[in-house]
Design an enzyme around this catalytic site. Structure first.
Site, PDB file in Angstrom:
ATOM      1  N   HIS A  69       1.126  -1.107  -0.006  1.00  0.00           N
ATOM      2  CA  HIS A  69       0.100  -0.032   0.128  1.00  0.00           C
ATOM      3  C   HIS A  69       1.131   1.442   0.173  1.00  0.00           C
ATOM      4  CE1 HIS A  69      -3.510  -2.388   0.728  1.00  0.00           C
ATOM      5  NE2 HIS A  69      -2.949  -3.106   1.413  1.00  0.00           N
ATOM      6  N   LEU A  70       0.824   2.230  -0.972  1.00  0.00           N
ATOM      7  CA  LEU A  70       1.615   3.066  -1.153  1.00  0.00           C
ATOM      8  C   LEU A  70       1.051   4.342  -0.796  1.00  0.00           C
ATOM      9  CD1 LEU A  70       3.733   2.483  -4.646  1.00  0.00           C
ATOM     10  CD2 LEU A  70       4.769   2.323  -2.468  1.00  0.00           C
ATOM     11  N   ARG A  71      -0.263   4.290  -0.444  1.00  0.00           N
ATOM     12  CA  ARG A  71      -1.112   5.533   0.270  1.00  0.00           C
ATOM     13  C   ARG A  71      -1.262   6.532  -0.823  1.00  0.00           C
ATOM     14  NH1 ARG A  71      -3.327   1.903   3.317  1.00  0.00           N
ATOM     15  NH2 ARG A  71      -2.182   1.289   5.147  1.00  0.00           N
ATOM     16  N   HIS A 239      -2.585 -12.706   1.523  1.00  0.00           N
ATOM     17  CA  HIS A 239      -2.191 -12.746   2.880  1.00  0.00           C
ATOM     18  C   HIS A 239      -2.786 -13.829   3.576  1.00  0.00           C
ATOM     19  CE1 HIS A 239      -5.844 -10.187   3.171  1.00  0.00           C
ATOM     20  NE2 HIS A 239      -5.039  -9.138   2.631  1.00  0.00           N
ATOM     21  N   ASP A 312       2.226  -6.897   2.464  1.00  0.00           N
ATOM     22  CA  ASP A 312       1.077  -6.179   2.728  1.00  0.00           C
ATOM     23  C   ASP A 312       1.646  -4.963   3.567  1.00  0.00           C
ATOM     24  OD1 ASP A 312      -1.424  -5.317   2.855  1.00  0.00           O
ATOM     25  OD2 ASP A 312      -2.020  -7.047   4.312  1.00  0.00           O
ATOM     26  N   HIS A 316       1.106   3.512   8.462  1.00  0.00           N
ATOM     27  CA  HIS A 316       0.333   4.308   9.137  1.00  0.00           C
ATOM     28  C   HIS A 316       1.076   5.371  10.144  1.00  0.00           C
ATOM     29  CE1 HIS A 316      -3.435   2.622   8.246  1.00  0.00           C
ATOM     30  NE2 HIS A 316      -3.085   1.160   8.568  1.00  0.00           N
TER      31      HIS A 316
HETATM   32 ZN   LIG Z   1      -5.954  -7.413   2.425  1.00  0.00          ZN
END
Ligand SMILES: [Zn+2]
Length: 431
Positions: A69-71, A239, A312, A316
């Site tokens: 997740h590169l956001r 995952h 994954d 945050h």
């Molecule tokens: Zn997921």
């Protein structure tokens, strides 16, 4: 500049394992000299090569993290494409696949192109976009997969949210197969998981919070296997965290179902006990499970049931993770720790070195149909690993914008010391 990687142990899973030199010319692999070569100091000095001394190091195809997740766009306080890609190359990854749960969601060609444009400007790791299956990840209206594919997406997923509508999932799988897109499934029954904070079991009970049962994952894994059998289309399970999922995937593979799977380092190295010490930094979805699950995931890696190790990577901000175990968002970062902690699987005999590299490079590439390998003419995406380098994982040196990792403070052995993307050195340290 052309480069000669000298004297390393080359591991190109399924193709070659042994000593050798690799010549990188104009961004590609220009020559491979197998065996124990000696530099001809006079001749080599006259060539416009930089010589990289890779003796006692391992030279592998560039690692690929297929679940990141590169956001960006939308959550740049957690990570940007640039900081995420910098973390990637520091961790030995030459390519990452970024999930679509950005703001706006990557459910149309404009967002896909924006992401790929930012990635090419950052000029660090390659970024492969995973687009949404449904508009806004809302599980109702399918996206235009052909348009997304044209814009550069390699896969579709509603990751972060399960796609409950089985009819929609069926048609998405069929359409994706026709277009050559992978389908990556986040398997979760949200009704069963609702309100759950950590794994259902003694830790949840001690903390006085609701638990997430294993079945909330495996029910959907079994559904996706059934849909793959129905359509004949491949599906990739994201995952994997439970023993029931591992068993279901193993049985499906045995009868020829086109299912593949990934897990993440925290699922084979930690259990929900880690929540007691790491708190919200050990909170993710799916949650850390029991020791039985951890052992089943390792067995699944060892016997080939689980094809890939992904991170994954889910950054945050510290203040978000400080909200306490119940309120803190799910997710941990992993790009800068995955290789180091996964090398423990080689040290303890769970996987061979080539087996680990397959799970972190060539298997993800096969599933996503992207280039990966150390063969003549291929793009020079190369990772050099020092398997002897011992260090303590230190959050203060992370290039990621976030710090939420339960592996901080862990002693590790083995580290990427050079990451080359298309012949350009994107990261080097201790070499
Ligand atoms: Zn997921």
């Amino acid at each position: 500049m052309n480069i000669r990687i000298h004297g390393g142990r080359i591991i190109d899973p399924g193709h070659y394992e042994g000593l050798g030199d690799i010549l990188v010319v104009d961004g590609r692999i220009g020559a491979i000299h197998r065996g124990d070569s000696h530099l001809d100091s006079q001749k080599d000095a006259s060539l416009p090569y930089r010589i990289i001394d890779a003796r006692n190091k391992i030279v592998t195809p560039g690692l690929i993290d297929m679940h990141v997740h590169l956001r960006e766009p939308g959550f740049e306080h957690k990570e940007t494409i640039e900081t995420g890609c910098r973390a990637a190359v520091c961790g030995g990854f030459t390519a990452v696949c970024c999930m679509p749960n950005t703001r706006p969601v990557n459910d149309n060609a404009n967002v896909t192109r924006y992401i790929l444009g930012r990635a090419s400007r950052a000029d660090l790791a390659r970024v492969y976009a995973v687009a949404a299956i449904t508009q806004g990840l809302e599980g109702r209206t399918p996206c235009d997969y052909e348009e997304l594919k044209k814009a550069g997406a390699v896969a579709i997923s509603d990751d972060g949210r399960p796609l409950l509508d089985s009819r929609l999932m069926r048609s998405a799988m069929a359409k994706a197969q026709a277009l050559g897109l992978a389908v990556i499934s986040h398997c979760e029954d949200p009704y069963l998981a609702e309100g759950g904070v950590v794994n259902e079991g003694p830790v949840a009970a001690d903390l006085g919070v609701a638990g997430v049962p294993n079945a909330s994952e495996s029910i959907m894994v079994m559904r996706d296997i059934a849909l793959s059998e129905l359509t004949g289309a491949p599906v990739h399970i994201a995952h994997v965290s439970t023993r029931e999922s591992v068993h279901a995937i193993r049985r499906a593979k045995a009868r020829g179902v086109a299912v593949t799977a990934e897990t993440a380092p925290h699922y084979f190295l930690m259990t929900d006990e880690a929540v007691r010490t790491h708190g919200a930094d050990a909170k993710m979805n799916p949650p850390l499970r029991s020791e039985k699950d951890r052992l089943a995931v390792r067995q699944g890696l060892a016997d080939g049931t689980i094809d890939c190790i992904a991170t994954d990577h889910a950054p945050h901000a510290p203040e978000e993770k400080a909200a306490g175990i119940e309120k803190a968002p799910n997710g941990v970062i992993g790009l800068e720790t995955s290789l180091a902690v996964s090398l423990s699987l080689v040290a303890d005999g769970t996987l061979s070195m080539a087996g680990l590299i397959a799970k972190m490079a060539t298997n993800p590439a096969r599933i996503l149909r992207i280039s990966c390998g150390l063969r003549l003419g291929m793009p020079a995406d190369i990772t050099i690993i020092d398997p002897h380098h011992e260090f303590t994982i230190d959050a203060s040196v992370f290039k990621s914008r976030s710090r939420n990792s339960p592996f901080v403070g862990t002693r590790a052995k083995g580290k990427a010391v050079l990451t080359m993307v298309g012949g350009r050195i994107a990261f080097e340290e201790f070499i």
